[in-house]
Design a protein around this motif. Structure first.
Motif, PDB file in Angstrom:
ATOM      1  N   SER A   5      18.113 -39.983 -19.471  1.00 32.89           N
ATOM      2  CA  SER A   5      17.686 -41.024 -18.537  1.00 32.89           C
ATOM      3  C   SER A   5      17.389 -42.350 -19.219  1.00 32.89           C
ATOM      4  N   ARG A   6      17.266 -42.381 -20.560  1.00 33.84           N
ATOM      5  CA  ARG A   6      17.006 -43.644 -21.239  1.00 33.84           C
ATOM      6  C   ARG A   6      18.306 -44.225 -21.785  1.00 33.84           C
ATOM      7  N   ARG A   7      18.245 -45.510 -22.071  1.00 29.05           N
ATOM      8  CA  ARG A   7      19.423 -46.170 -22.628  1.00 29.05           C
ATOM      9  C   ARG A   7      19.585 -45.782 -24.084  1.00 29.05           C
ATOM     10  N   SER A   8      20.828 -45.574 -24.499  1.00 29.89           N
ATOM     11  CA  SER A   8      21.103 -45.243 -25.900  1.00 29.89           C
ATOM     12  C   SER A   8      20.814 -46.438 -26.790  1.00 29.89           C
ATOM     13  N   THR A   9      20.426 -46.134 -28.020  1.00 27.55           N
ATOM     14  CA  THR A   9      20.082 -47.179 -28.974  1.00 27.55           C
ATOM     15  C   THR A   9      21.057 -47.173 -30.147  1.00 27.55           C
ATOM     16  N   LEU A  10      20.911 -48.201 -30.987  1.00 25.36           N
ATOM     17  CA  LEU A  10      21.711 -48.275 -32.210  1.00 25.36           C
ATOM     18  C   LEU A  10      21.467 -47.056 -33.090  1.00 25.36           C
ATOM     19  N   ILE A  46      29.918 -44.526 -29.592  1.00 25.45           N
ATOM     20  CA  ILE A  46      29.581 -45.543 -28.584  1.00 25.45           C
ATOM     21  C   ILE A  46      30.053 -45.100 -27.207  1.00 25.45           C
ATOM     22  N   GLU A  47      31.277 -44.601 -27.138  1.00 26.48           N
ATOM     23  CA  GLU A  47      31.830 -44.172 -25.850  1.00 26.48           C
ATOM     24  C   GLU A  47      31.097 -42.942 -25.319  1.00 26.48           C
ATOM     25  N   GLU A  48      30.788 -42.001 -26.198  1.00 28.83           N
ATOM     26  CA  GLU A  48      30.114 -40.771 -25.757  1.00 28.83           C
ATOM     27  C   GLU A  48      28.705 -41.071 -25.237  1.00 28.83           C
TER      28      GLU A  48
END
Length: 342
Positions: A5-10, A46-48
């Motif tokens: 549910s959270r945004r992915s980070t670097l 990045i895509e996954e």
């Protein structure tokens, strides 16, 4: 909050790709010295993760806006509307957005769009002038990233992306000649070569093809039009027929003219392509759906867009404008029912 549910980070991207965060950052900033296998691992991660970098924040840190200006002549012209869409798509690949301005085929508006760059509103300008000429070249001086499109200015101090107008017109005319046509009219043409334009260059390509095949040039076959609209294309056909001119091939210098040509021929019950073959130029999306579908020269808008945006981004990265450079884009003929391949 769950990972889903959270945004992915670097950090998430670096962990999944099994590389350092610095390596991911280098990849996002187009670091030139990186193995292709490493790039692919990062891109896969990045895509996954559906990772979206905060491009705006990165741009602000660099002193950039993340915006590119696009100044084009007329959004009601389908070709320019479709070109603008392709440029918007190309810019997204670099994390950029496009601000589109229609200059309305007005010299002062074209010059004003250039002057706006002095206020640093965007990172660069893609300019397609139709009224400025080589005598206005001093207006283009500066160090901001700039790309010129079109045929009006060939001495600009900036990269210039150029359509192969003459070669595309030659291919269209050769196609008609090889299909058996011998009286080929050019709708939208001109014999005035004083100021370079798509009209003059496409007419020149037509005349070169005639010469190559030993066909005599007839000035009556050059049908000049005020605007490149469907109405003008239809009028050109009416005028020719009222003067007793019966071409067996018509090369319209853009697709809107060609649509008017086709419509008028059908209204007069002239069969296409049996009596008259028709070829356009621009290969707009609508060309596939006319009755009959329109054979047209494809100027490769997608390539124009990619090369233009890449040049702007490369200039931004380098810290200033590139010197004058001509970047040629090839055309190709797309055959459909109005003049099928033989």
């Amino acid at each position: 909050m769950s990972a889903e549910s959270r945004r992915s980070t670097l950090r998430d991207v670096a962990k999944l790709a099994n590389v350092s965060m610095a390596t991911v950052s280098n990849y996002l900033n187009d670091y030139p010295f990186m193995k292709s296998t490493t790039k692919q691992k990062i891109q896969n991660a990045i895509e996954e993760l559906d990772y979206s970098a905060n491009q705006q924040a990165r741009n602000l840190r660099r002193g950039h806006t993340g915006l590119i200006s696009l100044s084009i002549p007329d959004l009601t012209q389908i070709y320019f509307a479709e070109l603008a869409e392709e440029i918007i798509k190309a810019a997204r690949e670099y994390g950029y957005r496009i601000i589109v301005e229609s200059t309305g085929n007005d010299r002062e508006h074209e010059i004003n769009s250039i002057k706006a760059m002095s206020r640093n509103m965007t990172d660069g300008l893609i300019l397609s002038p139709t009224c400025m000429t080589s005598i206005d070249v001093d207006e283009l001086k500066g160090n901001y990233p700039l790309v010129i499109l079109g045929e009006r200015i060939f001495n600009a101090p900036a990269p210039h992306v150029v359509i192969a107008n003459d070669a595309g017109a030659m291919e269209a005319t050769n196609h008609l000649i090889n299909s058996g046509c011998r009286t080929i009219a050019v709708v939208g043409g001109t014999l005035d070569e004083v100021i370079p334009s798509s009209r003059s260059m496409r007419t020149k390509g037509y005349m070169m093809a005639l010469a190559d095949h030993g066909i005599a040039f007839d000035p009556l076959m050059i049908r000049e039009c005020g605007d490149w609209t469907s109405e003008e294309g239809a009028k050109a056909v009416r005028d020719m027929y009222s003067q007793g001119i019966r071409p067996d091939g018509i090369f319209a210098l853009n697709d809107l003219l060609a649509l008017g040509v086709v419509s008028q021929l059908r209204e007069m019950r002239v069969s296409i392509p049996e009596s008259v073959r028709v070829v356009g130029f621009d290969d707009i999306d609508e060309a596939k759906y006319t009755i009959p579908s329109l054979t047209s020269v494809n100027p490769c808008r997608k390539q124009i867009a990619k090369l233009s945006v890449k040049s702007i981004v490369d200039q931004v990265v380098s810290g200033g404008r590139f010197s004058r450079q001509r970047i040629d884009v090839d055309c190709c003929l797309v055959c459909r029912k109005s003049s099928p391949s033989i």
